[in-house]
Scaffold this motif. Sequence first.
Motif, short mmCIF file in Angstrom:
data_model
loop_
_atom_site.label_atom_id
_atom_site.label_comp_id
_atom_site.label_asym_id
_atom_site.label_seq_id
_atom_site.Cartn_x
_atom_site.Cartn_y
_atom_site.Cartn_z
N LYS A 291 -35.08 6.19 -19.57
CA LYS A 291 -34.38 5.28 -18.36
C LYS A 291 -34.01 4.01 -18.57
O LYS A 291 -33.15 4.01 -17.08
N ASP A 292 -34.02 3.32 -19.43
CA ASP A 292 -33.89 2.38 -19.25
C ASP A 292 -31.80 2.65 -19.47
O ASP A 292 -31.18 1.23 -18.29
N GLU A 293 -31.35 3.45 -20.08
CA GLU A 293 -30.01 3.56 -20.26
C GLU A 293 -29.38 4.24 -19.20
O GLU A 293 -28.13 3.23 -18.68
N LEU A 294 -30.04 5.00 -18.31
CA LEU A 294 -29.34 5.07 -17.01
C LEU A 294 -29.32 4.47 -16.60
O LEU A 294 -28.12 4.09 -15.63
N ALA A 295 -29.99 3.63 -16.17
CA ALA A 295 -30.05 2.24 -14.98
C ALA A 295 -28.80 1.51 -15.35
O ALA A 295 -27.86 1.03 -15.00
N ALA A 296 -28.70 1.30 -17.41
CA ALA A 296 -27.48 0.26 -17.65
C ALA A 296 -26.15 1.30 -17.56
O ALA A 296 -25.03 0.43 -17.08
N TYR A 297 -26.12 2.38 -16.98
CA TYR A 297 -24.97 3.06 -16.68
C TYR A 297 -24.98 2.85 -15.03
O TYR A 297 -23.77 4.06 -14.69
N GLY A 298 -25.86 2.35 -14.70
CA GLY A 298 -26.10 2.28 -12.99
C GLY A 298 -25.92 4.03 -12.08
O GLY A 298 -24.99 4.09 -10.74
N VAL A 299 -26.52 4.85 -13.22
CA VAL A 299 -26.93 5.84 -12.13
C VAL A 299 -27.93 6.56 -11.35
O VAL A 299 -29.00 5.43 -11.82
N GLU A 300 -27.58 6.68 -10.34
CA GLU A 300 -28.78 7.35 -9.19
C GLU A 300 -29.86 8.23 -9.58
O GLU A 300 -28.75 9.42 -10.42
N LEU B 109 -20.07 16.96 -15.88
CA LEU B 109 -19.49 17.58 -16.30
C LEU B 109 -19.93 18.92 -14.78
O LEU B 109 -18.91 19.63 -14.70
N ASN B 110 -21.05 19.47 -14.98
CA ASN B 110 -21.70 19.98 -14.14
C ASN B 110 -21.35 20.05 -12.66
O ASN B 110 -21.78 21.06 -12.10
N SER B 111 -20.56 18.90 -12.05
CA SER B 111 -20.67 18.85 -10.76
C SER B 111 -19.43 18.95 -10.26
O SER B 111 -18.31 18.88 -9.72
N GLY B 112 -18.34 19.28 -11.64
CA GLY B 112 -16.85 19.40 -12.43
C GLY B 112 -16.20 18.66 -12.01
O GLY B 112 -14.99 18.69 -12.32
N TYR B 113 -16.44 17.51 -12.39
CA TYR B 113 -15.71 16.33 -13.26
C TYR B 113 -14.76 16.88 -14.81
O TYR B 113 -15.65 17.28 -15.29
N ALA B 114 -14.05 16.77 -14.99
CA ALA B 114 -13.44 16.86 -16.33
C ALA B 114 -13.56 15.83 -17.13
O ALA B 114 -14.25 14.75 -17.30
N LEU B 115 -13.92 16.02 -18.20
CA LEU B 115 -14.94 15.86 -19.50
C LEU B 115 -13.66 14.43 -19.51
O LEU B 115 -14.54 13.13 -20.20
N SER B 116 -12.47 14.02 -19.65
CA SER B 116 -11.28 12.72 -19.67
C SER B 116 -12.12 12.10 -18.03
O SER B 116 -12.08 10.48 -18.68
N ASP B 117 -12.05 12.34 -17.33
CA ASP B 117 -13.06 11.74 -16.00
C ASP B 117 -14.37 11.08 -16.32
O ASP B 117 -14.82 9.81 -16.66
N VAL B 118 -15.72 11.35 -17.24
CA VAL B 118 -15.92 10.98 -17.16
C VAL B 118 -16.10 10.55 -18.67
O VAL B 118 -17.20 9.17 -18.37
N THR B 119 -15.69 10.86 -20.01
CA THR B 119 -15.03 9.53 -20.63
C THR B 119 -14.67 8.73 -19.83
O THR B 119 -15.64 6.85 -20.24
N ALA B 120 -13.96 7.74 -18.99
CA ALA B 120 -13.51 7.15 -18.23
C ALA B 120 -15.11 6.44 -17.57
O ALA B 120 -15.21 5.05 -17.79
N ALA B 121 -15.82 7.45 -16.97
CA ALA B 121 -17.24 7.21 -16.17
C ALA B 121 -17.83 6.11 -17.44
O ALA B 121 -18.18 5.22 -17.28
N LEU B 122 -18.26 6.61 -18.25
CA LEU B 122 -18.89 5.91 -19.79
C LEU B 122 -18.21 4.89 -20.01
O LEU B 122 -18.98 3.79 -19.85
N CYS B 123 -17.32 4.78 -20.26
CA CYS B 123 -16.61 3.63 -21.02
C CYS B 123 -16.59 2.17 -20.30
O CYS B 123 -16.70 0.97 -20.45
N ALA B 124 -16.90 2.99 -18.77
CA ALA B 124 -17.09 1.95 -17.93
C ALA B 124 -18.30 0.87 -18.06
O ALA B 124 -18.20 0.13 -17.82
#
Lengths: 332, 332
Positions: free
Chosen positions: B81-90, A111-126
């Motif tokens: 940390k493990d959860e962040l890895a599970a999201y695949g974020v760097e 969100l702080n990088s400028g993504y919309a909550l809907s985009d972020v929600t889709a990313a988390l759901c991935a």
Amino acid sequence: MRITALAGGVGGARFLRGLLHGMATGLVPEADVTVIGNTGDDIWVHGLRVCPDLDTVMYTLGGGISEERGWGREAETFTAKDELAAYGVEPAWFGLGDRDIATHLVRTQSLNSGYALSDVTAALCARWQPGVTLLPMSDQRAETHVIVDDPSGACDDLGNPMQIAIHFQEWWIRWRASIPAHGFTVIGMEDARPAPGVLEAIESADLILFPPSNPIVSIGTILQVSGVREAIIRTAAPVIGVSPIIGGRPVHGMADACLQAVGIDTTAEAVARNYGSDLLDGWLVDTSDSDVVSKVESLGIQCVAVPLLMSDLDATAAMAARAIDLANLTRA
Amino acid sequence: MRITALAGGVGGARFLRGLLHGMATGLVPEADVTVIGNTGDDIWVHGLRVCPDLDTVMYTLGGGISEERGWGREAETFTAKDELAAYGVEPAWFGLGDRDIATHLVRTQSLNSGYALSDVTAALCARWQPGVTLLPMSDQRAETHVIVDDPSGACDDLGNPMQIAIHFQEWWIRWRASIPAHGFTVIGMEDARPAPGVLEAIESADLILFPPSNPIVSIGTILQVSGVREAIIRTAAPVIGVSPIIGGRPVHGMADACLQAVGIDTTAEAVARNYGSDLLDGWLVDTSDSDVVSKVESLGIQCVAVPLLMSDLDATAAMAARAIDLANLTRA
């Protein structure tokens, strides 16, 4: 078939899990499901953006929910929360789990990088693969606040209690909804637009479901988003609701305190009446409430009494199947 | 007496703990201690502002450090940390502990609210009570980067390896300093001003200490902050350094890789020569390096060989006492 459901937290998430289980077991016809999640109880906590209802749906459908609590992650620990308390920073009453924090970190940074909550929600759901398309009701911040007498006991010059607005989460979690609410106000709602896909999901649906979520602060809040109520009224698709009240008590949570605040009886009938026949085509009540079926039908809403306790996945799938049966009835 | 020390992470923090232990046990005279902490290895990770060296000093002196690792909290868990890895974020390589996250959340929220790092550091220290005044070298962001050959192996048109700058933490933690460094550059240093109190702490000190911290990327970085080197050269107080190199090897960490990158031998003598007699009045080397004493003295720096292994609190307190003895010698 396309199903679009409005949902709050635990009650809605469990119903939706039953719906998907019904599809997996053949009890319910296959459908693409879109969930419009309430974001009115979102909150900034310790600099993190927390979306309790979206996360409850995501974790519940994605297999990560704590079954015991109904919210947050299974096998959760609260180390960071204890440390935050040791620093003396507020709020100390919010249940920020260590696993959960990772979700909030990913969301907040995005969100702080400028993504919309809907985009972020889709990313988390991935990651979570909830088996539905999960949309926030809005990408804009619109947070429910509760009008209460100042808990500090402050009074005005005439000796009347001062009313203040506190965040819904403070009322719900810190005060366990024990302070009488004079009403709710969703700060930011006037500028909230439906998130991308929300109106389309309503307009293209073959069936719209109101799961047994809180009718005031969950589904009621989603209905306040500009254009959502109108789109649901306008659609030809049947709109079927599942009563969150059984025998005069909420199935889950403290919906009674919310209903009381806005002057609605805690009954399956009163909740249906509050939605009204312009929204609802059908209403499921529990078998223990079968006496209200005729009263609801007199409102112009088809009503059937079926077992509504979500005691296990099969029972919940059966509820979902009955909701679809009722939709077919209303089409007939 | 007023003592001002420049410090990096583990080596500096352990030396300072010994100094305070010496005061508590009467081996070292009572003094007000101000620590100017390196913030060149600070980093934004998952939206959190992490200050590894400040935290290592704060946790070590405040009783919260992991003795085993030397950094981070004791009884730490790495669930988030493990959860962040599970999201695949760097980055997945950064060791973000659950307890530690609370510190970063408090810091980040305060910084984002407009507080300066020096204010935030003081607020965090209100919990930890490190027994020193802990100041960041600067409130401005100035982060050390390492010039390396692109680890992906990319080459220019002539077949020469492409050089890129990676964050110091990436080089240090992810690559364990195993990629040869061509040099260091502190991005933002040209705009970094000393934090409030830094120059005053140097100017008012009766003794300035360089603990056995990394001479390049810890103390060397602090010395780059505008006015700091000049203030240390100018002060009449003795400046006593403790060699971080014993027998040609770093006491802790991978200082050899940093020295090599800037063409300095990994010897107690070469490090003293690099600081130079304009900075140093005295230099402690380990008894195993007693052969370099005369060479260091030929540089115009008083030098004594004493046991420098910080094997326990008493041994470290004795080191601090010898540093103060040497300061008195230089005054004579």
